[in-house]
Design a protein around this motif. Structure first.
Motif, PDB file in Angstrom:
ATOM      1  N   SER A  94     -42.862 -20.591 -27.118  1.00 52.41           N
ATOM      2  CA  SER A  94     -42.592 -20.606 -25.688  1.00 52.41           C
ATOM      3  C   SER A  94     -41.118 -20.341 -25.414  1.00 52.41           C
ATOM      4  N   VAL A  95     -40.834 -19.951 -24.171  1.00 47.48           N
ATOM      5  CA  VAL A  95     -39.462 -19.728 -23.735  1.00 47.48           C
ATOM      6  C   VAL A  95     -39.245 -20.510 -22.453  1.00 47.48           C
ATOM      7  N   GLU A  96     -37.996 -20.716 -22.144  1.00 50.54           N
ATOM      8  CA  GLU A  96     -37.620 -21.540 -20.998  1.00 50.54           C
ATOM      9  C   GLU A  96     -36.861 -20.680 -19.999  1.00 50.54           C
ATOM     10  N   GLU A  97     -37.212 -20.836 -18.728  1.00 58.57           N
ATOM     11  CA  GLU A  97     -36.476 -20.147 -17.675  1.00 58.57           C
ATOM     12  C   GLU A  97     -36.014 -21.181 -16.658  1.00 58.57           C
ATOM     13  N   ARG A  98     -34.809 -21.008 -16.239  1.00 58.19           N
ATOM     14  CA  ARG A  98     -34.262 -21.959 -15.255  1.00 58.19           C
ATOM     15  C   ARG A  98     -34.537 -21.448 -13.852  1.00 58.19           C
TER      16      ARG A  98
END
Lengths: 117, 110
Positions: A94-98
């Motif tokens: 998974s990746v994280e986006e703000r």
């Protein structure tokens, strides 16, 4: 939102062998995460993969068992080493986006279903 | 101990019925997220709730964040077979990482 692909989508492996799972993102991201989802259990974070530095492992997970590579901002691999049947699970990248307001949202790949016999 | 407890773990209903599932914790969260996961797929983010008492609607899905920011509920109106899936709640905890509940498995029977 980021689009994430994983390879392989599933595999059946013999105990004692190793499998490397690939995760590709369609945009550059700072942090990538690897999770394990065992049957009937919640998602458990294995490690955080940062580009240019060693991965940060959560309690109960070690680099020798789950080595991770992060050669650039769009790609990572997770290796499950010296597998045993207890490693049978779904492995998710998974990746994280703000978002505005400071909250973070995570986006997941389709997962790799691993069965160890 | 599970940081986030989801109930019921499994729910089977007929198409057209309403349902509510719950996500509870003794901890306070700055935000909670709900995901839906279908077989063979990764979780897909549905909504993020941030403010205590906040209600968000996504078509027939209504999400509520508790006033104390410790719990959340998901209500589905007139459920459809396409609503079938594992609903996961998740919240940011001490080490700034998401903690997930075990999920609510929802099955909508045509």
């Amino acid at each position: 939102s980021a689009v994430i692909s994983q390879k392989p989508s599933r595999d059946i492996c013999q105990r004692g062998t190793s499998l490397t799972i690939q995760c590709q993102v369609d945009s550059q991201v700072t942090m990538m995460f690897w999770y394990r989802q065992q049957p009937g259990q919640s998602l458990t974070l294995i490690a955080t993969a940062n580009q240019g530095s060693e991965a940060t492992y959560e309690s109960g997970f070690v680099i020798d068992k789950f080595p991770i590579s992060r050669p650039n901002l769009t790609f990572s691999t997770l290796t499950v080493s010296n597998m045993s049947p207890e490693d049978s699970s779904i492995y998710l990248c998974s990746v994280e986006e703000r978002r505005t307001g400071g909250s973070y949202e995570q986006y997941f790949g389709p997962g790799t279903r691993l069965t160890v016999t | 101990t599970q940081l986030l407890e989801q109930s019921p773990q499994f729910l089977s209903i007929q198409e057209g019925e309403n349902l509510t599932v719950y996500c509870n914790s003794s901890s306070v969260f700055s935000s909670l997220q709900w995901y839906r996961q279908e077989p063979g797929e990764g979780p897909v983010l549905l909504v993020t709730v941030v403010t205590g008492g906040e209600v968000k609607k996504l078509k027939r899905l209504t999400f509520q964040f508790g006033d104390a920011r410790k719990d959340s509920s998901l209500h589905i109106t007139a459920a459809q077979p396409g609503d079938t899936g594992l609903y996961l709640c998740a919240g940011i905890h001490g080490n700034n990482r998401l903690a997930f509940g075990k999920g609510n498995q929802v099955v909508v029977i045509p």
